[in-house]
Write an enzyme that holds these catalytic residues in place. Structure first.
Site, mmCIF file in Angstrom:
data_model
loop_
_atom_site.group_PDB
_atom_site.id
_atom_site.type_symbol
_atom_site.label_atom_id
_atom_site.label_comp_id
_atom_site.label_asym_id
_atom_site.label_seq_id
_atom_site.Cartn_x
_atom_site.Cartn_y
_atom_site.Cartn_z
ATOM 1 N N ASN A 10 -58.365 -23.757 -43.510
ATOM 2 C CA ASN A 10 -56.980 -23.435 -42.678
ATOM 3 C C ASN A 10 -57.308 -24.151 -41.534
ATOM 4 O O ASN A 10 -57.557 -24.158 -40.343
ATOM 5 C CB ASN A 10 -57.259 -21.666 -42.245
ATOM 6 C CG ASN A 10 -55.971 -21.438 -41.677
ATOM 7 O OD1 ASN A 10 -55.081 -22.256 -41.575
ATOM 8 N ND2 ASN A 10 -56.069 -20.101 -41.164
ATOM 9 N N LYS A 12 -54.558 -24.315 -39.382
ATOM 10 C CA LYS A 12 -53.804 -23.637 -38.309
ATOM 11 C C LYS A 12 -53.047 -24.668 -37.614
ATOM 12 O O LYS A 12 -52.556 -25.457 -38.284
ATOM 13 C CB LYS A 12 -54.955 -22.869 -37.365
ATOM 14 C CG LYS A 12 -56.054 -22.060 -38.073
ATOM 15 C CD LYS A 12 -56.563 -21.203 -37.220
ATOM 16 C CE LYS A 12 -57.636 -20.436 -37.843
ATOM 17 N NZ LYS A 12 -58.521 -19.444 -37.061
ATOM 18 N N HIS A 96 -52.936 -13.740 -42.683
ATOM 19 C CA HIS A 96 -53.981 -13.925 -41.648
ATOM 20 C C HIS A 96 -53.991 -13.128 -40.310
ATOM 21 O O HIS A 96 -52.649 -12.704 -39.750
ATOM 22 C CB HIS A 96 -53.665 -15.520 -41.353
ATOM 23 C CG HIS A 96 -55.143 -16.055 -40.514
ATOM 24 N ND1 HIS A 96 -55.080 -15.826 -39.451
ATOM 25 C CD2 HIS A 96 -56.076 -16.518 -41.051
ATOM 26 C CE1 HIS A 96 -56.367 -16.513 -38.987
ATOM 27 N NE2 HIS A 96 -56.925 -16.802 -39.953
ATOM 28 N N GLU A 98 -53.846 -13.988 -37.524
ATOM 29 C CA GLU A 98 -53.227 -14.409 -36.286
ATOM 30 C C GLU A 98 -51.537 -14.029 -36.710
ATOM 31 O O GLU A 98 -51.026 -13.995 -35.656
ATOM 32 C CB GLU A 98 -53.456 -15.813 -36.030
ATOM 33 C CG GLU A 98 -54.856 -16.331 -35.442
ATOM 34 C CD GLU A 98 -55.526 -17.491 -36.084
ATOM 35 O OE1 GLU A 98 -54.817 -18.318 -36.605
ATOM 36 O OE2 GLU A 98 -56.926 -17.354 -36.016
ATOM 37 N N GLU A 168 -61.852 -11.512 -43.331
ATOM 38 C CA GLU A 168 -62.116 -12.190 -42.053
ATOM 39 C C GLU A 168 -62.232 -11.165 -41.047
ATOM 40 O O GLU A 168 -61.264 -10.291 -40.393
ATOM 41 C CB GLU A 168 -60.761 -13.194 -41.643
ATOM 42 C CG GLU A 168 -60.555 -14.086 -42.661
ATOM 43 C CD GLU A 168 -59.631 -15.237 -42.202
ATOM 44 O OE1 GLU A 168 -60.084 -16.278 -42.291
ATOM 45 O OE2 GLU A 168 -58.703 -15.013 -41.593
ATOM 46 N N GLY A 174 -63.033 -17.753 -34.561
ATOM 47 C CA GLY A 174 -62.723 -18.811 -33.501
ATOM 48 C C GLY A 174 -63.642 -18.502 -32.153
ATOM 49 O O GLY A 174 -63.584 -18.847 -31.036
ATOM 50 N N SER A 214 -66.070 -18.197 -38.321
ATOM 51 C CA SER A 214 -67.094 -18.960 -37.856
ATOM 52 C C SER A 214 -68.030 -19.395 -38.903
ATOM 53 O O SER A 214 -69.125 -19.197 -38.537
ATOM 54 C CB SER A 214 -67.521 -18.141 -36.499
ATOM 55 O OG SER A 214 -66.816 -18.323 -35.468
HETATM 56 P P1 13P Z 1 -62.727 -20.149 -37.643
HETATM 57 O O1 13P Z 1 -63.640 -20.634 -38.861
HETATM 58 O O2 13P Z 1 -62.509 -21.170 -36.583
HETATM 59 O O3 13P Z 1 -63.628 -19.024 -37.111
HETATM 60 O O4 13P Z 1 -61.446 -19.558 -38.257
HETATM 61 C C1 13P Z 1 -61.494 -18.619 -39.371
HETATM 62 C C2 13P Z 1 -60.222 -18.536 -39.981
HETATM 63 O O5 13P Z 1 -59.672 -17.536 -39.130
HETATM 64 C C3 13P Z 1 -59.802 -18.810 -41.260
HETATM 65 O O6 13P Z 1 -58.624 -18.460 -41.518
#
Ligand code: 13P
Length: 251
Positions: A10, A12, A96, A98, A168, A174, A214
């Site tokens: 992803n 982002k 997601h 976010e 997640e 992150g 992560s």
């Molecule tokens: P990170 O791997 O940067 O923690 O992000 C995970 C994530 O949100 C994948 O969609």
């Protein structure tokens, strides 16, 4: 039946077009990775160019990170599922954390997006997971049950069989914090049980449940060795081809 093992990146809101193309080329050059389905979740504007790079190559697929729930119309700035399909996307990440947090996407809206994606033959990678306060309150299993019930458990067994689930833990996204392999396994097993209760053991056993939060080359092997962890949805580490490929090589 062996479940499909998937490592999905992803990206982002990262990479301009040149950077995104270079990243896709670097990953595609090493594909396929035996036994693993690779997915690249790029920003919308990269999809068409990355589709050309992948050009139907085996073992590597293209994903969007969102889509609109309506078919078409006066929704300025939005992108429909049929548009995604038309540029070569096969998957779409939906729900997601976010999107839930910053764009107010709720369970009913996500249910509509899941339906629209499936209608156009896209495979939803449906994300669920709890924030830190919920984890600390110990109600994370209930929260994830509610997220699934609100957005995907209305599907027929046939349609549910097409989707991928990503768990997640938001407190590990992150942040450099990772759920321990035991915490990941506990939740993945709980999710599989929820699916079994709703659709039966066969559907549950066939559903790929990815871990996101992560996941890195240094911890992927431990996470992927858990019996109910079928791969990962990778944020930061998907932005470097060698890290993404190292994760894919961790089964
Ligand atoms: P990170 O791997 O940067 O923690 O992000 C995970 C994530 O949100 C994948 O969609």
């Amino acid at each position: 039946m062996k479940r499909q093992q998937i490592v999905a990146g992803n990206w982002k809101m990262n990479n301009d077009l040149a950077e995104g193309k270079a990243l896709a080329e670097a990953v595609a050059a090493q594909a396929p990775v035996a036994g693993v389905t690779l997915v690249l979740g790029t920003p919308y504007i990269h999809l068409s160019a990355v589709a050309d790079i992948l050009d139907g190559a085996a073992g590597i697929h293209l994903s969007a990170q969102n889509c609109h729930q309506e078919e078409s119309g006066a929704y300025t700035g939005e992108i429909s599922a049929s548009m995604l399909k038309s540029v070569g996307a096969e998957y779409v990440i939906l729900g997601h954390s976010e999107r839930r947090e910053y764009f107010g996407e709720d369970e009913a809206l996500l249910a509509a997006k899941v339906d629209k994606a499936l209608e156009h033959g896209l495979i939803p990678i449906f994300c669920c997971g709890e924030k830190l306060d919920i984890r600390e309150a110990g109600t994370h299993v209930e929260l994830v049950q509610k997220q699934l019930a609100g957005s995907v458990f209305h599907l027929s067994a046939e349609d549910f069989g097409k989707i991928v689930i990503a768990y997640e833990p938001v407190w590990a996204i992150g942040t450099g914090r990772t759920a321990s392999p035991e915490q990941a396994q506990e939740m993945h097993a709980a999710i599989r049980k929820m699916i079994a209760d709703k659709y039966g053991a066969e559907v549950a056993e066939a559903t790929s449940i990815l871990y996101g939060g992560s996941c890195k080359p240094s911890n992927a092997e431990e996470l992927f060795s858990q019996p109910d962890v079928d791969g990962g949805l990778i944020g930061g580490a998907s932005l470097k081809a060698e890290d993404f490929l190292a994760i894919a090589g961790s089964f």
